[in-house]
Design a protein around this motif. Structure first.
Motif, PDB file in Angstrom:
ATOM      1  N   ASP A 177       0.829  -1.207   0.000  1.00 34.23           N
ATOM      2  CA  ASP A 177       0.000   0.000   0.000  1.00 34.23           C
ATOM      3  C   ASP A 177       0.863   1.256   0.000  1.00 34.23           C
ATOM      4  O   ASP A 177       0.540   2.240  -0.668  1.00 34.23           O
ATOM      5  N   ASP A 178       1.975   1.226   0.748  1.00 31.32           N
ATOM      6  CA  ASP A 178       2.880   2.376   0.764  1.00 31.32           C
ATOM      7  C   ASP A 178       3.493   2.597  -0.610  1.00 31.32           C
ATOM      8  O   ASP A 178       3.642   3.733  -1.063  1.00 31.32           O
ATOM      9  N   ALA A 179       3.837   1.510  -1.281  1.00 33.99           N
ATOM     10  CA  ALA A 179       4.410   1.619  -2.626  1.00 33.99           C
ATOM     11  C   ALA A 179       3.378   2.196  -3.601  1.00 33.99           C
ATOM     12  O   ALA A 179       3.706   3.051  -4.427  1.00 33.99           O
ATOM     13  N   LEU A 180       2.140   1.742  -3.500  1.00 33.18           N
ATOM     14  CA  LEU A 180       1.094   2.254  -4.387  1.00 33.18           C
ATOM     15  C   LEU A 180       0.823   3.737  -4.141  1.00 33.18           C
ATOM     16  O   LEU A 180       0.627   4.508  -5.090  1.00 33.18           O
ATOM     17  N   VAL A 181       0.834   4.158  -2.884  1.00 33.87           N
ATOM     18  CA  VAL A 181       0.602   5.566  -2.565  1.00 33.87           C
ATOM     19  C   VAL A 181       1.761   6.417  -3.095  1.00 33.87           C
ATOM     20  O   VAL A 181       1.543   7.479  -3.675  1.00 33.87           O
ATOM     21  N   ALA A 182       2.999   5.955  -2.918  1.00 35.49           N
ATOM     22  CA  ALA A 182       4.156   6.714  -3.390  1.00 35.49           C
ATOM     23  C   ALA A 182       4.128   6.862  -4.908  1.00 35.49           C
ATOM     24  O   ALA A 182       4.351   7.953  -5.441  1.00 35.49           O
ATOM     25  N   LEU A 183       3.829   5.779  -5.615  1.00 28.81           N
ATOM     26  CA  LEU A 183       3.770   5.848  -7.075  1.00 28.81           C
ATOM     27  C   LEU A 183       2.609   6.732  -7.526  1.00 28.81           C
ATOM     28  O   LEU A 183       2.754   7.543  -8.450  1.00 28.81           O
ATOM     29  N   SER A 184       1.474   6.619  -6.865  1.00 31.72           N
ATOM     30  CA  SER A 184       0.317   7.438  -7.225  1.00 31.72           C
ATOM     31  C   SER A 184       0.603   8.920  -7.034  1.00 31.72           C
ATOM     32  O   SER A 184       0.188   9.747  -7.842  1.00 31.72           O
ATOM     33  N   ALA A 185       1.328   9.264  -5.971  1.00 31.45           N
ATOM     34  CA  ALA A 185       1.673  10.659  -5.725  1.00 31.45           C
ATOM     35  C   ALA A 185       2.549  11.206  -6.843  1.00 31.45           C
ATOM     36  O   ALA A 185       2.316  12.309  -7.353  1.00 31.45           O
ATOM     37  N   ILE A 221       3.125  -0.793 -10.910  1.00 35.13           N
ATOM     38  CA  ILE A 221       4.043  -1.629 -10.143  1.00 35.13           C
ATOM     39  C   ILE A 221       3.947  -3.033 -10.722  1.00 35.13           C
ATOM     40  O   ILE A 221       2.857  -3.578 -10.866  1.00 35.13           O
ATOM     41  N   PRO A 222       5.094  -3.618 -11.092  1.00 34.78           N
ATOM     42  CA  PRO A 222       5.058  -4.897 -11.813  1.00 34.78           C
ATOM     43  C   PRO A 222       4.325  -6.023 -11.099  1.00 34.78           C
ATOM     44  O   PRO A 222       3.631  -6.797 -11.721  1.00 34.78           O
ATOM     45  N   ARG A 223       4.489  -6.108  -9.803  1.00 36.20           N
ATOM     46  CA  ARG A 223       3.830  -7.187  -9.073  1.00 36.20           C
ATOM     47  C   ARG A 223       2.970  -6.586  -7.981  1.00 36.20           C
ATOM     48  O   ARG A 223       3.424  -5.746  -7.228  1.00 36.20           O
ATOM     49  N   ILE A 224       1.742  -7.024  -7.903  1.00 35.42           N
ATOM     50  CA  ILE A 224       0.892  -6.635  -6.779  1.00 35.42           C
ATOM     51  C   ILE A 224       0.919  -7.839  -5.852  1.00 35.42           C
ATOM     52  O   ILE A 224       0.602  -8.951  -6.256  1.00 35.42           O
ATOM     53  N   ARG A 225       1.307  -7.593  -4.622  1.00 34.42           N
ATOM     54  CA  ARG A 225       1.468  -8.708  -3.689  1.00 34.42           C
ATOM     55  C   ARG A 225       0.412  -8.643  -2.610  1.00 34.42           C
ATOM     56  O   ARG A 225      -0.061  -7.577  -2.254  1.00 34.42           O
ATOM     57  N   ARG A 226       0.072  -9.787  -2.096  1.00 34.45           N
ATOM     58  CA  ARG A 226      -0.885  -9.835  -1.000  1.00 34.45           C
ATOM     59  C   ARG A 226      -0.370 -10.827   0.027  1.00 34.45           C
ATOM     60  O   ARG A 226       0.329 -11.790  -0.318  1.00 34.45           O
TER      61      ARG A 226
END
Length: 151
Positions: A70-78, A98-103
């Protein structure tokens, strides 16, 4: 403290299209991106001069960093939002992911969680399309019945 030219441009773009609170929230994430640019030896003079490959490389960098997805997605979105407000092509920005979405999944051996690359199963996609088709057909039947009842 003196700001870098890209940070000044980002602040201007955010102030033009967003609230002051949004700028305060997004600028630290933008500065992380600028640190990434400097670590790669890049110093574009404008946000529009940032190569598309560099945005993709930043997305990969965020993916392999040791942080929550989630932090990576927020940083890229910003970063993408700042680029969009600065006039970067939306078509290009939509393709940066982001190449891989992980859960997190449970690791049965140690009763702990680990990250796994997530790819939807084909069977779940087929089931979803069947459900959508069934809903559309039911809606069409309801509208036909409603039209018949009105007459």
């Amino acid at each position: 403290m003196l700001e870098l030219p890209l940070t000044e441009e980002a602040r201007g773009a955010l102030n033009r299209y967003s609230s002051e609170n949004a700028a305060k929230t997004l600028l630290p994430l933008w500065r992380q991106f600028e640190d990434f640019l400097q670590s790669r030896g890049l110093s574009p003079t404008s946000i529009l001069d940032i190569p598309e490959d560099t945005l993709r490389a930043y997305a990969s960098h965020l993916d392999h960093q040791d942080c929550h997805v989630d932090d990576a997605l927020v940083a890229l979105s910003a970063v993408l939002l700042v680029c969009l407000h600065a006039g970067y092509s939306g078509k290009v920005l939509r393709s940066v992911v982001i190449p891989r979405i992980r859960r997190p999944i449970e690791n049965r051996q140690w009763d702990a969680f680990r990250l796994r690359t997530y790819q939807p199963l084909e069977s779940s996609q087929l089931a979803r399309s069947r459900r959508r088709r069934a809903k559309r057909e039911a809606y069409a039947q309801d509208t036909v019945l409603a039209d018949v009842n009105r007459k």
